[in-house]
Design a protein around this motif. Structure first.
Motif, mmCIF file in Angstrom:
data_model
loop_
_atom_site.group_PDB
_atom_site.id
_atom_site.type_symbol
_atom_site.label_atom_id
_atom_site.label_comp_id
_atom_site.label_asym_id
_atom_site.label_seq_id
_atom_site.Cartn_x
_atom_site.Cartn_y
_atom_site.Cartn_z
ATOM 1 N N ARG A 184 2.764 11.847 -4.060
ATOM 2 C CA ARG A 184 3.252 10.473 -4.186
ATOM 3 C C ARG A 184 2.429 9.607 -3.255
ATOM 4 O O ARG A 184 2.070 10.031 -2.163
ATOM 5 N N GLU A 185 2.154 8.391 -3.673
ATOM 6 C CA GLU A 185 1.382 7.468 -2.857
ATOM 7 C C GLU A 185 2.221 6.250 -2.474
ATOM 8 O O GLU A 185 3.147 5.876 -3.192
ATOM 9 N N PHE A 186 1.880 5.674 -1.332
ATOM 10 C CA PHE A 186 2.474 4.416 -0.887
ATOM 11 C C PHE A 186 1.419 3.649 -0.100
ATOM 12 O O PHE A 186 0.413 4.211 0.324
ATOM 13 N N VAL A 187 1.647 2.352 0.068
ATOM 14 C CA VAL A 187 0.660 1.479 0.708
ATOM 15 C C VAL A 187 1.329 0.671 1.802
ATOM 16 O O VAL A 187 2.433 0.139 1.622
ATOM 17 N N ILE A 188 0.631 0.562 2.944
ATOM 18 C CA ILE A 188 1.075 -0.371 3.978
ATOM 19 C C ILE A 188 0.008 -1.440 4.165
ATOM 20 O O ILE A 188 -1.175 -1.210 3.929
ATOM 21 N N GLU A 189 0.473 -2.606 4.559
ATOM 22 C CA GLU A 189 -0.407 -3.743 4.845
ATOM 23 C C GLU A 189 -0.502 -3.892 6.355
ATOM 24 O O GLU A 189 0.522 -3.929 7.037
ATOM 25 N N LYS A 190 -1.717 -3.959 6.849
ATOM 26 C CA LYS A 190 -1.940 -4.116 8.292
ATOM 27 C C LYS A 190 -2.833 -5.319 8.510
ATOM 28 O O LYS A 190 -3.945 -5.373 7.996
ATOM 29 N N THR A 191 -2.343 -6.288 9.265
ATOM 30 C CA THR A 191 -3.115 -7.483 9.576
ATOM 31 C C THR A 191 -3.457 -7.479 11.054
ATOM 32 O O THR A 191 -2.584 -7.264 11.894
ATOM 33 N N GLU A 192 -4.730 -7.689 11.347
ATOM 34 C CA GLU A 192 -5.209 -7.709 12.723
ATOM 35 C C GLU A 192 -5.970 -9.000 12.977
ATOM 36 O O GLU A 192 -6.593 -9.548 12.071
ATOM 37 N N ASP A 193 -5.932 -9.450 14.212
ATOM 38 C CA ASP A 193 -6.689 -10.629 14.622
ATOM 39 C C ASP A 193 -8.042 -10.157 15.150
ATOM 40 O O ASP A 193 -8.107 -9.437 16.137
ATOM 41 N N VAL A 194 -9.101 -10.544 14.474
ATOM 42 C CA VAL A 194 -10.454 -10.186 14.888
ATOM 43 C C VAL A 194 -11.205 -11.485 15.186
ATOM 44 O O VAL A 194 -11.530 -12.252 14.286
#
Length: 124
Positions: free
Chosen positions: A25-35
């Motif tokens: 099974r697959e799942f996705v997470i969203e990760k936002t970083e300040d660069v």
């Protein structure tokens, strides 16, 4: 070697029965970083296998989660050509909200003492 990443759960896919005895099974997470003052968003797809396929069901879409995973790579040859696949195999998932609630607070020792009761008898 294991890794971990924290992000917002944005997708959960159906369980896929690959063989009679193997499911994924697959799942996705969203990760936002300040660069350098610029927000960069990445979407990271993980795979769960066997008894771990129910793991994403415990979490709501949009919930902040921490995922612990291993990196697995596979090579196979088809028609004389080499092919490679890399999977991020998730083996643990937890809510960031629960992690923060169970973490010790940042109260320092000085918050519990008053100047009237402090005795400085240290030899240095």
């Amino acid at each position: 070697m294991s890794y971990e990443v924290t992000g917002k759960l944005v997708a959960k896919f159906d369980i896929v029965q690959r063989t009679e005895t193997f499911k994924t099974r697959e799942f996705v997470i969203e990760k936002t970083e300040d660069v350098n003052g610029r927000a960069i968003t990445n979407y990271i797809k993980f795979q769960c296998v066997q008894d771990k396929t129910a793991m994403p069901d415990k979490y709501a879409m949009g919930e902040e989660v921490k995922v612990q995973f291993n990196i697995k790579g596979t090579k196979w040859v088809k028609d004389g050509r080499e092919n490679y696949i890399t999977n991020l195999d998730a083996w643990r998932m937890e809510s960031v909200k629960l992690t923060q609630q169970s973490a010790p607070d940042n109260t320092s020792y000085s918050d519990f003492s008053s100047e009237q009761n402090v005795v400085d008898d240290l030899p240095f």
